[in-house]
Write an enzyme that holds these catalytic residues in place. Sequence first.
Site, PDB file in Angstrom:
ATOM      1  N   GLY A 105       0.928  -1.342   0.079  1.00 19.36           N
ATOM      2  CA  GLY A 105      -0.019  -0.176   0.216  1.00 19.36           C
ATOM      3  C   GLY A 105       0.975   1.153  -0.128  1.00 19.36           C
ATOM      4  O   GLY A 105       1.978   1.198  -0.623  1.00 19.36           O
ATOM      5  N   SER A 106       0.243   2.298   0.679  1.00 22.00           N
ATOM      6  CA  SER A 106       0.975   3.494   0.648  1.00 22.00           C
ATOM      7  C   SER A 106       2.247   3.673   1.462  1.00 22.00           C
ATOM      8  O   SER A 106       2.053   3.108   2.567  1.00 22.00           O
ATOM      9  CB  SER A 106       0.023   4.588   0.824  1.00 22.00           C
ATOM     10  OG  SER A 106      -0.366   4.707   2.195  1.00 22.00           O
ATOM     11  N   GLU A 127       5.414  -3.351   0.987  1.00 21.85           N
ATOM     12  CA  GLU A 127       5.606  -2.991  -0.419  1.00 21.85           C
ATOM     13  C   GLU A 127       4.849  -1.734  -0.572  1.00 21.85           C
ATOM     14  O   GLU A 127       3.760  -1.835  -0.759  1.00 21.85           O
ATOM     15  CB  GLU A 127       5.116  -4.155  -1.225  1.00 21.85           C
ATOM     16  CG  GLU A 127       5.630  -5.574  -1.062  1.00 21.85           C
ATOM     17  CD  GLU A 127       7.240  -5.262  -1.713  1.00 21.85           C
ATOM     18  OE1 GLU A 127       7.507  -4.535  -2.541  1.00 21.85           O
ATOM     19  OE2 GLU A 127       8.227  -6.320  -1.318  1.00 21.85           O
ATOM     20  N   LEU A 128       5.553  -0.749  -0.725  1.00 24.00           N
ATOM     21  CA  LEU A 128       5.161   0.609  -0.861  1.00 24.00           C
ATOM     22  C   LEU A 128       5.303   1.389  -2.332  1.00 24.00           C
ATOM     23  O   LEU A 128       5.277   0.390  -3.183  1.00 24.00           O
ATOM     24  CB  LEU A 128       5.647   1.545   0.141  1.00 24.00           C
ATOM     25  CG  LEU A 128       5.714   0.737   1.479  1.00 24.00           C
ATOM     26  CD1 LEU A 128       6.476   1.813   2.577  1.00 24.00           C
ATOM     27  CD2 LEU A 128       4.333   0.573   1.973  1.00 24.00           C
ATOM     28  N   CYS A 169       2.286   0.547  -8.838  1.00 21.34           N
ATOM     29  CA  CYS A 169       3.606   1.010  -7.538  1.00 21.34           C
ATOM     30  C   CYS A 169       4.851   1.327  -8.643  1.00 21.34           C
ATOM     31  O   CYS A 169       5.598   2.174  -8.252  1.00 21.34           O
ATOM     32  CB  CYS A 169       3.917  -0.133  -6.911  1.00 21.34           C
ATOM     33  SG  CYS A 169       2.557  -0.677  -5.977  1.00 21.34           S
ATOM     34  N   GLU A 174       4.501  10.141  -5.189  1.00 19.01           N
ATOM     35  CA  GLU A 174       4.193   9.138  -6.134  1.00 19.01           C
ATOM     36  C   GLU A 174       2.906   9.633  -6.677  1.00 19.01           C
ATOM     37  O   GLU A 174       1.712   9.708  -5.762  1.00 19.01           O
ATOM     38  CB  GLU A 174       4.012   7.625  -5.273  1.00 19.01           C
ATOM     39  CG  GLU A 174       3.539   6.596  -6.020  1.00 19.01           C
ATOM     40  CD  GLU A 174       3.220   5.335  -5.163  1.00 19.01           C
ATOM     41  OE1 GLU A 174       2.903   5.423  -4.079  1.00 19.01           O
ATOM     42  OE2 GLU A 174       3.239   4.333  -5.723  1.00 19.01           O
TER      43      GLU A 174
END
Lengths: 472, 472, 472, 472
Positions: free
Chosen positions: C227-228, C247-248, C281, C375
């Site tokens: 996610g973020s 996992e960003l 991502c 991002e």
Amino acid sequence: MIEYKIYACGKFLETDKKLTVYNPFDGTPAGITFLASVNDLEDAINCGLAAEKEMAELPSWKKYRALMFIAGEIREKRQDIARLLALESAKPLRYALGEVDRAIQTCVVAAEESKRLPREYIDLEWTPSGEKREGLVKHFPVGLVAGISPFNFPLNLAMHKIAPAIAAGCPIILKPSSSTPLSLLSLADTFHRSGLPEGAVSLMPMDRKTGNLLVTDPRFSLLSFTGSPAVGWKMKQEAGRKKVTLELGGNAGVIITPSADIDRAVPRCVTGGFSYSGQVCIHAQRFYIENSVFKKFTEKFITQIRMLKTGNPLDPETDISSMIDVENARRVEEWVDEAIHNGARMLLGGRRNGAFLEPTVLTQTREEMKVCSREIFGPVVTIEPYFDFDEALNRVNGGNYGLQAAVFTNDMRETDKAFHRLRVGGVIINDVPTFRMDHMPYGGIKESGFGREGIKYSILDMTEPRILVKNF
Amino acid sequence: MIEYKIYACGKFLETDKKLTVYNPFDGTPAGITFLASVNDLEDAINCGLAAEKEMAELPSWKKYRALMFIAGEIREKRQDIARLLALESAKPLRYALGEVDRAIQTCVVAAEESKRLPREYIDLEWTPSGEKREGLVKHFPVGLVAGISPFNFPLNLAMHKIAPAIAAGCPIILKPSSSTPLSLLSLADTFHRSGLPEGAVSLMPMDRKTGNLLVTDPRFSLLSFTGSPAVGWKMKQEAGRKKVTLELGGNAGVIITPSADIDRAVPRCVTGGFSYSGQVCIHAQRFYIENSVFKKFTEKFITQIRMLKTGNPLDPETDISSMIDVENARRVEEWVDEAIHNGARMLLGGRRNGAFLEPTVLTQTREEMKVCSREIFGPVVTIEPYFDFDEALNRVNGGNYGLQAAVFTNDMRETDKAFHRLRVGGVIINDVPTFRMDHMPYGGIKESGFGREGIKYSILDMTEPRILVKNF
Amino acid sequence: MIEYKIYACGKFLETDKKLTVYNPFDGTPAGITFLASVNDLEDAINCGLAAEKEMAELPSWKKYRALMFIAGEIREKRQDIARLLALESAKPLRYALGEVDRAIQTCVVAAEESKRLPREYIDLEWTPSGEKREGLVKHFPVGLVAGISPFNFPLNLAMHKIAPAIAAGCPIILKPSSSTPLSLLSLADTFHRSGLPEGAVSLMPMDRKTGNLLVTDPRFSLLSFTGSPAVGWKMKQEAGRKKVTLELGGNAGVIITPSADIDRAVPRCVTGGFSYSGQVCIHAQRFYIENSVFKKFTEKFITQIRMLKTGNPLDPETDISSMIDVENARRVEEWVDEAIHNGARMLLGGRRNGAFLEPTVLTQTREEMKVCSREIFGPVVTIEPYFDFDEALNRVNGGNYGLQAAVFTNDMRETDKAFHRLRVGGVIINDVPTFRMDHMPYGGIKESGFGREGIKYSILDMTEPRILVKNF
Amino acid sequence: MIEYKIYACGKFLETDKKLTVYNPFDGTPAGITFLASVNDLEDAINCGLAAEKEMAELPSWKKYRALMFIAGEIREKRQDIARLLALESAKPLRYALGEVDRAIQTCVVAAEESKRLPREYIDLEWTPSGEKREGLVKHFPVGLVAGISPFNFPLNLAMHKIAPAIAAGCPIILKPSSSTPLSLLSLADTFHRSGLPEGAVSLMPMDRKTGNLLVTDPRFSLLSFTGSPAVGWKMKQEAGRKKVTLELGGNAGVIITPSADIDRAVPRCVTGGFSYSGQVCIHAQRFYIENSVFKKFTEKFITQIRMLKTGNPLDPETDISSMIDVENARRVEEWVDEAIHNGARMLLGGRRNGAFLEPTVLTQTREEMKVCSREIFGPVVTIEPYFDFDEALNRVNGGNYGLQAAVFTNDMRETDKAFHRLRVGGVIINDVPTFRMDHMPYGGIKESGFGREGIKYSILDMTEPRILVKNF
């Protein structure tokens, strides 16, 4: 003059057959040693077989300790060994020193690998019939090893058989070249004091007939041979049930592409083409230069070859000295003459004086000339322009050999293509095919060899896997 | 009667030489196929060589897809293939089904391994001379493979050569046993539709003389043979420069120690000793039982052997049927007679009826009798007491073979000792030596073989490593 | 409208809190599901804990079978799942189909890896104190796993947590995104019939507060979050003793060098920049083009972006549809406006219509603008010329993220430099940073993540090594 | 008295805060050193950050050479370092010598592993979308490392952080225990002359508050802590985004089964229970003896404990000396008293004299007593009979710790069960849980730790993988 005794079964032996070793450069004697008889060999074999069990059970710390001890002693005697090696082989001193350093590294790597023999622990539950089972694979030493090493790297190529044998837990009987046995034999006492069992390592010069027993005797479990293709492939057929590793020769090709850094390439090519008068399995023999840079490369190449200093191998400045003997120098001279006679053009060199042959550069050669198609094993290179990269790859692939090849390029597409297309054991990018690190896998395909050396790979070869299947 | 055509170079062929295959149990024909001529083989070789490049360049997903497709088709036709296999080989149906399941697994494992060919990326900066260099090692297919498979596992032992060849990227010409070629040939169409290039897989029965070209022709890069030691070792000598893998036989020993769970051991020993009438390379032939449990084990063992159901291989209840042919049944009978004549005692069996031989148990044998020292390849076992574990290990190690061996024990000291002392390719704890998973390394030492199979290991064998050395 | 029940502890649940999921493209309902309560979660946790032992003891063939079963079912329902996925996420159908295919592959790879959990068998005899000892290292499952997956790859990123958990032998409770839970929940029945123990896999949408228990509850052994960054890093601090994988996101950079094949690069850049409206991502966000090819690249790039077809995600021709919701579209619009306001120039796009935002290309941006430094997670890219390769590397490295980056080049010196200098988890040569294979190690450094996914790497993370030291 | 300066950023520093280190045995000063200030630390951090690039780019031969140099110097000064270590820690000289030898081995192993950092070369052609792509994974150093080491192995546990950091290419700032910093600081000059860049290794005693900056400062990429659970787990929460490795303590259990060789077990148990007064993370604290051998074991155990020689740590005959300080001796005494008060029976020992506590054996304890449930870190063991192996495993598993455990048995079923059931980082068969080789994976689960040390594993921890994806 110093006598170097044979070392077998933990004993230092003299025999009836004295062998005087001469300095190829000036014909003076370099030292004296002995040829083992069939009986001597028989004793050594029995002693080696008797040592199999103890060698197989050595814990890794003892193998590590022995190999690091040997490495340490070579380091201490570095200058003396290099001098003796230069003397017996006419290898210029600075290359001899380099070889001694590599022999040290060969021992260090084997020491480290002796602690890392491959093991696998395998899940067997892949099907219901394997449920509650697991498999452990360990590698056990094959048993007594026969090693035969060549004249051109008298120390390091012998160590490439001895050190892995120790690491694998195999006793070994090594036959060095009769031309250059002294530098290795000067280390016999080091092996003797290394803490290994009697019979672990025997160093035995012998004549070819006696030496053939290393090939045919079924009590050896593996034969590791480095030498010429003709001899090697015959051995494979006569070896019976034993394993065989052959490290033979080649006629390595080099490609210079337009994206190459020419100034960086030239000095490497000079070294690859002429170090130790080209008496190197991975001697850079055939150069293919892209046409647009052919002239530029050739001029710089010739200029730098001219600067090579010839002379006494013991002189630290010498780049090139004699070949190993007059017969070989004559053979190379004849091949060159044949090429000239058939239309090749000599850009440099060509003159012989006894065992000494000038660095020689030929062009306008054809693939069927001996200077192209066979392993020249002398200070001769051919240099030809090419117009298309694929064509250059095909020419490098031409012929019967497949040891190493090289490409100077900065284009990754060419790198990848070369790697996938060149039918050799090793592709070297931006260096000559003569490049070798002692721990990298090394060996040829086609007529250039069978199997791989490179410590870890030799060790693997000297073992047999055995699986233990356990049920819970 | 169904005709099964030869499959070569993507074509289904009939030849002049018809081969009728008979059911060993009742002598009725099982099907018809053909023997390839020298010309047929020549065509297949050229086709295989032509396929080398395309096979070498197949991306792994295509190899995976082909192998999973083959596995899937075998799964769908499982019953039919097993029936045909039982028919041609007299292998009882439930064992035939088991073999078909293993052949599926062999394909699945090869599919998975085709995505995992070994690669190494090596630090070359171990000495200053390697600075700014790195080495990539990939394994490239050796080229055209010759496979020769035996009668006893007509499907799975053929797949143990074909599936790894596909995974490695090598074309293969496989010669099945002339006694049992049908079950494999029934899959020709499956291979044909698998998406592999023409010439990737050829399935060709042939007579022994033609078959010998698989050994001697230098265009094959590797010979993979499963069969008898006498034939195999001769091939190694005649193979020239090609690589050779030999999976030969043995006379596997089994040790039952006092700590073993006898009730768990006995049924496994019955299976190991008598499944497919002992016509198995890792047939449990020699049993050594610790003296204090000898009587107990023997009684239970004999009792359970008596319960084996003999009969028609197609009957799902059948445990034991005929041997492959009368000649072999006679040979085994003679060996048994010789043993009895020299003092052995028969505890069970011994009678022959055509190709059928009763499950036979001998005791009071001596190591030099053929029933001990040679591979019996029939439904015969010897069973002897022992008094000391080391002695038992030595007896198992006696003789010329070294394929697999087994120990029933719960003592980890015995497990470890057995693993380190038994000179075989595999040591099985608490199961019979007959145990094999298709992905485990499998093969013998001494006269039992040369090299290892087991998918991953076969694949490795079917490749040559090549190093790319890059300079930065 | 179809109701998709929660799946927990082997049961299909409805709860008080209905959750209607809407199609972002047209606002119509896509389906209904439920939010789990704290009590539901408590039950699922207890059930998961109870399943730990059985999961840990599953033989590999059962894990393989379950995962291949799941893969097979997804393959069969491929079209339906893709349609549902397109509906709930506005992901254009052809990308949705691609995601479903990847989810299949994720399961297949996990199936294969479940048979290959890492094991080591270690020589301990490196010093005298280790003599007669050996070490076996196996990896044991950590226990109950908490997984939290994002809206943008609702199926495959959930499978990237579930499949490795199964392979590792860990029960898992997975919280899908509340925006896009349906495609995953449509597989609940598949998991139910996969042969895994009750409680092995629970699929539970929940509100953020309940979801936070996945972070803080000490009974979970591992939290795997995708996610973020803002949410993720906070979780790491609140996770207590459990392991955490994050996992960003990132703001991936792409470099186009003069040696690049522009025609090959452009379509990949269009895909990397605009597929799924940049809600990826590893969306290619910042493009750096060498000045001499800037104009050429930009023209072709703009031209091809213009050809992207926008529209209904269910239309097989659609390249771009709505973003996930209006809020996000507005956020991106604001960032673009801010950039324009501060001097950036818009080359294309910029208009918003509800949740739909045009593909947008900006130039003359500065690193501190949000469109560069953060991002963007929308269909916006920046494109700038550069003059020096080192400068380009530095600009890619600028900022807080480090997930993936890309370089289009054919010069191996640039490739090597990029690999060694770019501070990211993955460097892609001649493709966009958006490239991912499901079995490759994947994850970021700096603020982009913690740990690696990619099946094998996730599995490793979900286990603890344990060594067994045996003395002989 | 000798002053040992702080070593930071290639400089030898004195600070305002002198730290006198006392010999715990007799309270005499052992030497003087200094506490670093916050400013000193700030300088060292900046210097370490500045060294990151050079460290990351060191070729392996330079890392190897540095580590072998350090190993060689420690070997030369072995006696002096051991003496100093004995003095500052009251560790009996022969154990101090053993620790020095292990520190040498730690460096040698790290040297070897620096040449073998993990690399993967991955086939990406598993699906069509990956065709013509390959992936190279290399591990890059994380950056600056913070290390905190404990008093009980002042040299080797510091080396377990420093040596892997060098091998990984990370600069490190190490805070030794303020009780025992001298033996490590005596090597500062060795590090200084090792050829590593300035700032590669800094050795800085500091007070706890300053030391906490090692935990909280975001410029450190990794914190490696060895110490007590209470302190360690708090650090994990305060560490922010950096990686954390915790090596904490335990209350290791030992099981003696009836099949064990008692005579071989007893001396090992005495060593495991009382070496360095039990101030060892893997101290053998809780003994569970099968009831039938309980009496026999206990008698021999007590007899041999009585023979331990207590006294001055510098006396080569001494087995046991003082604990690290009076506070700890008092704490242990109190826990023993509490146990006795609650019904435990003392079989031996129990008396305290200053920092010295007698070897103490308790029985009839209960799990909730501190001597069972907590890490005693003193010369105290509990010894209890058990009746069932599963029960014994459960008792070992009881409580919050999970570092190592041991089973004395010769039954492979028990070995396997213990391995699969004991929730610890290491299961030792036929030796005490106190067994550790420096290259084996070492670390705990549950409250005993987070992550693994053991050179190769520490190195892996100190790196981040990065994948290079190449397209052909």
